[in-house]
Write an enzyme that holds these catalytic residues in place. Structure first.
Site: not given
Lengths: 540, 542
Positions: A75, A108-109, A401
């Protein structure tokens, strides 16, 4: 010259007076830009390999040698959060990824990687002597165009419940496919979708509680009906009640100290001690009587309950649960429809809550209390099972997520096709735009398109496929009007995203696009970094 | 060593050294022209640092604080403040930008650059052999000429015409140099609205205490909004209390909902069971009494500076009295001011006329995180407003707050004094042309200094042109020439590359007050620096 007029000699031999404090640093122009590029790109490269369904995980180990705990995750936000970086530009990237996590919970990545790629392109442009402000102008045009394209790609199945559920399942599936839970994908898809649909449109994630219990395997995870409180029922109480009336309280049930300031008990003989003690017990007994006059058969207190009041209540057949913390009490009161009581002078049964059944259950090896058929049917509890605590932590993050994405999708209703389709479509749009812009700005617009195409490239690379081949095929397909083409990451060929059911939430993609370009712009605008002397720490 | 000490040592008639300054070997000393040169160099280093931040194409700076926190900004005053400056003369410049910030709120970068340019031309004059004080006098006379000329050529605007269009444009001019520039129109509209809400148009005054700018990370800049009321970063004390109170009658208390704590030391001793029981009953009575007092005053919401006991908290809830606890002193005063409430220090003193009134008090929540804020709208007395700034992260929110502050100041200045001059270096060039004209008639030595002042003024348009990627000298010369040939023209640097140099057409203007203040402040600081001819400082610790 000496003392305060000391200074450094620059290349031309002029004296630069020392203006900042001794250890402060100041880097300007190219040097500053270079250092922020290097920092930001390094961070982006760090998380790059975790992107996509074939992304790899990272082990995070604490810097503290005494701390043996490690975290295994892919994550982006978790990885970036635990990094200690010194580079200000890298900090910006981490910050932006954190915000993405808070706002939409997923992608987020993507944010970090995309911002990194944008900066990589910007570096090339700056080498060609294009001013950062011009690059920013170009980017702003490109972002607007890309966003327009993205919105035009999206559709919603708002009216058709079944189709919408299908969309939701697909969206979760896409999110989960890059996570650890992929092995039990189907199971978790229905778990997540069920629990989110139960919220009935509310976006309060707090109503979904996730409990982790080591043991069993991932497949044993389940969605519990109602609410689970990880507390024990007092000894001697009954362990299951049908249609209970539940009192939720926040009151001290120990000796109930006197709150009047400065009071002190002073006695001169043993008999007096006994008297006071009796008075104390009497006081507690009266309090318990008052509580019982409400007629509850379950009593839950936020604070501790001492043996004496507990035994009094148990005698009357009341189930007693002590020390449910703040969150527990608030959730309970929401779920059961009870007031949180602190004084008990006006007996009024309507302040009590209720549910279908309350019983003690055993998850793994631990006891917990389950409240079934709650009035407020929206709450639910997901119990995660898994072989180790690392696995469970990662599973929780993945589930978080997935739930966030679902909530965003339900709020926004719009979905788009995944597999790199949207990125390539956006980059085609910006490429087309670049051709119509006169001047250097068009170079920046083109660069933006290239950075967008990098995302599917990296995903394909991570899967070990021939990324250049795949992305250019995809680009041609999209350019020829295909609305569903994308990369099939299982086979490494182009596929039809509609058939494969690979969909993504529009809101997440949009937010990622905007935050990443905002962050990249912020870093690019900098031409000077002034670092103050670090605060002197004492005691080390 | 000898050369270093030679300066400080005095010898008597027998050739014996005697001490003029105690521990002189431990001090560094520079004097005369050397001192001025050193000071000017230091000041110029600071102004060079800010130079690239000027104008809409100015760049940002990253400032890393002592604790490693990152600030990104291009606001002159903020950069100077966070820069950890040690040099004494550089500190003067920091104060210069701060006083411009306090007085006007905008133009903090410009003033430092102007001071730097003035010092540079002063250095040339000193090298020629002019006395520093003559230079100062010349600068001051030139400054007076410039101010007079600007006042004479300034333009009076009807700022409220056409739906406050002009105010908005001025705010946009101020915002376009900032990182928030892609949302400049929305923010400008918010700033104008906020100022107009609290402005006293008749007296031409704006009380900034009534405008609060609150930031909350999360959401995006588009979510920034103007709230006609007060926002406090607190939540209701009991999770089940009503979240919305209409027609609120607010009781503001500065006493805790707890049994009283007398300030004198005392001890209450209980020696038998009877007393114990009485005490307990007494204690219960306290709470009931407190709530009754509040209830009897007719209030329907309580704002308290202190904490609540659990029991009191529940009683408040049971009596349908939503309450907010731990509200800070400043906020309490603001609320009291806005709602017309009296701050009540004791429960017994509560009465209905001491309550504050507001149309609505509500609790709002944000995003997926558990953040809540209390909004008090429609206050009875004044029109306090709050701008709630949202943004991607803390850095953006902080920067947006600073930008909004600048924009608010600009709008306020225009309401106070609606005379304007044109931006983009135009006003400075006009002043410079005027000084050059007057200087030819000047018989005294000061003419050199006045010319130096005129040259320094051109530096602003040079810096603007440089930052916008134009050839600075070519641009400035051309602009000067255009305006010399036709004094009615208002030409400035075309920073955005739109191909228009007419600042009237581009609507780039600043308030006259701000510009005049810049010129005067810069001149004063330069005078202060030039007057220093001897510096003693403790040398490095060894």
């Amino acid at each position: 010259m000496s003392g305060a007029y000391q200074g450094k000699l620059d290349a031309a031999g002029n004296v630069n007076p020392q203006i900042l404090s001794e250890e402060a640093e100041d880097s300007r122009g190219e040097m500053a830009r270079m250092s922020s590029f290097v920092g930001a790109i390094a961070v982006a490269d760090l998380v790059k390999t975790t992107l996509g369904p074939k992304g790899m995980d990272k082990i995070l180990k604490s810097a503290d040698p005494n701390e043996q705990k490690i975290t295994v995750t892919n994550d982006g936000a978790t990885i970036l959060k635990s990094l200690f970086v010194d580079n200000p530009a890298a900090k910006i990237l981490i910050d932006i990824s954190k915000t993405q996590d808070d706002e939409v919970g997923d992608g987020t990545t993507t944010v970090a990687v995309f911002a990194g790629e944008l900066l990589r392109e910007a570096e090339q442009l700056i080498l060609q002597k294009i001013h950062p402000q011009i690059i920013i102008q170009g980017w702003r045009l490109a972002v607007a165009e890309a966003r327009k394209t993205l919105l035009s790609l999206a559709w919603d199945n708002n009216t058709d419940d079944d189709a919408f559920r299908k969309d939701l399942e697909n969206v979760v599936g896409t999110t989960l496919s890059s996570k650890l839970l992929v092995q039990e994908k189907e199971h978790f898809i229905s778990l997540a979708v069920d629990s989110v649909l139960r919220l009935k449109g509310s976006d309060d994630l707090k109503l979904i509680q996730v409990i982790k219990k080591a043991g069993g395997n991932l497949k044993d995870s389940f969605l519990a009906d109602g609410f689970i409180l990880e507390k024990k029922i007092s000894n001697g109480s009954v362990h299951s009640i049908q249609n209970p009336s539940i009192m939720v309280a926040n009151s001290s049930m120990d000796y109930d100290k006197i709150k009047i300031f400065g009071s002190k008990v002073k006695v001169d003989s043993i008999e007096k001690v006994a008297e006071i003690e009796a008075a104390e017990r009497e006081k507690m007994r009266r309090k318990v009587d008052k509580i019982l006059s409400y007629g509850p058969n379950v009593f839950i207190n936020r604070q501790l309950i001492y043996d004496y009041p507990e035994s009094l209540m148990v005698e009357k057949g009341v189930m007693v649960i002590e020390h449910a913390d703040f969150d527990g009490v608030e959730r309970l009161s929401a779920v059961l429809g009870a007031d949180i009581l602190s004084t008990f002078d006006n007996p009024d049964p309507s302040k009590l809550g209720s549910c279908g059944t309350i019983e003690e259950i055993i998850i793994g090896e631990d006891k917990a209390i389950s409240f079934k058929n709650c009035q407020e049917g929206r709450a639910s509890t997901i119990v995660l099972r898994g072989a180790s605590s690392h696995l469970l932590d990662e599973a929780e993050r993945s589930l978080h997520d997935a739930l966030c994405v679902l909530i965003q999708t339900i709020k926004n209703k719009k979905v788009i096709f995944g597999g790199g389709h949207s990125e390539v479509a956006m980059s085609n749009a910006t490429d087309a735009l670049a051709k119509t812009i006169p001047g250097k700005k068009s170079l920046a617009v083109e660069a933006f398109g290239r950075a967008l195409r990098k995302l599917p490239t990296i995903i394909a690379d991570n899967g070990g496929f021939d990324s250049s081949e795949l992305v250019s095929e995809l680009r041609a397909a999209v350019n020829n009007g295909s609305k569903t083409a994308g990369i099939d990451m299982n086979k490494g060929v182009l596929g039809d995203m509609r058939e494969l059911g690979i969909k993504e939430c529009l809101r997440v993609k949009e937010q990622a696009l905007l935050s990443a370009s905002e962050a990249a712009e912020m870093i690019l605008r900098v031409d000077e970094i002034v670092t103050c002397a670090p605060r002197k720490r004492e005691g080390y | 060593m000898a050369s270093a000490q030679g300066q400080f040592l005095a010898f008597d008639e027998f050739g014996r050294p005697f001490i003029v300054i105690r521990e002189q070997e431990k001090r560094a000393r520079v004097k005369g022209l050397e001192a001025q040169r050193a000071n000017i160099n230091a000041a110029r280093a600071v102004s060079n640092l800010l130079r690239t931040s000027l104008g809409p194409k100015g760049m940002d700076k990253i400032l890393v604080s002592q604790d490693g926190d990152v600030t990104i900004t291009n606001d002159g005053a903020t950069i100077m403040e966070k820069m950890d400056v040690k040099h004494q003369v550089a500190k003067l410049l920091v104060e210069l930008s701060q006083s411009q910030d306090n007085e006007i709120g905008d133009g903090t970068t410009g003033v430092v650059i102007l001071a730097g340019a003035l010092l540079e031309s002063a250095l040339n004059l000193l090298d020629k052999g002019l006395h520093p004080l003559r230079v100062c006098d010349g600068f001051e006379r030139a400054c007076a000429i410039a101010v007079k000329h600007l006042e004479a050529t300034s333009q009076e605007l009807d700022v409220f015409a056409n739906n406050n269009e002009l105010l908005k444009k001025a705010a946009v001019t101020c915002l376009c140099s900032k990182v928030v520039s892609n949302r400049q129109n929305e923010l400008a509209a918010i700033a104008v609205e906020a100022v107009l809400d609290v402005a006293d148009i008749k007296r031409k005054d704006v009380n900034f205490e009534h405008i609060k700018v609150e930031g909350k990370p999360g959401g995006s800049l588009e979510d920034t909004c103007l709230i006609r009321g007060i926002v406090i970063d607190k939540d209701m004390s009991h999770p089940q209390m009503a979240k919305v109170v209409k027609d609120a009658k607010i009781a503001i208390l500065t006493c805790p909902f707890e049994p009283p704590k007398p300030k004198t030391k005392h001890k209450l001793e209980i020696s038998n069971a009877e007393d114990y029981r009485k005490l307990y009953e007494q204690e219960q009575q306290y709470f009931v009494k407190m709530i009754e007092d509040v209830k009897n005053s007719g209030s329907n919401i309580v704002i308290c500076q202190w904490g609540f006991d659990d029991e009191a908290n529940y009683l408040l809830h049971a009596n349908k009295l939503p309450a907010v606890r731990w509200v800070g002193g400043v906020e309490i005063e603001l609320i009291a001011m806005a709602t017309g409430a009296r701050i009540v220090p004791r429960f017994s003193e509560l009465s209905s006329e001491k309550l504050g009134r507001a149309a609505c008090v509500r609790e709002i929540g944000f995003g997926t995180t558990d953040d809540k804020m209390i909004v008090i709208e429609g206050c009875a007395n004044t029109s306090a407003v709050t701008v709630l700034v949202r943004g991607g992260n803390k850095m953006i929110v902080d920067e947006a707050k600073r930008c909004l502050h600048d924009a608010l100041c600009v709008v306020r200045n225009l309401i106070r004094d609606s005379r304007i001059v044109y931006g983009g270096g135009c006003a400075e060039l006009m002043a410079s042309l005027e000084i050059t004209k007057v200087v030819d008639m000047e018989p005294s030595i000061e003419q050199y200094a006045m010319r130096g002042f005129a040259d320094a003024l051109e530096d602003i348009s040079n810096a603007l042109a440089e930052n916008s990627g134009l050839n600075p000298i070519e641009t400035t010369t051309w602009l000067k020439n255009e305006m010399k040939n036709d004094p009615s023209k208002r030409y400035g640097v075309d920073c955005n590359g739109v191909g228009i140099n007419d600042m009237k057409e581009l609507n780039v203007y600043e308030s006259l007050q701000s510009k005049v203040q810049q010129l005067q402040l810069a001149t004063q600081v330069v005078r202060m620096i030039l007057k220093i001819d001897d510096v003693f400082a403790p040398s490095e610790y060894s």
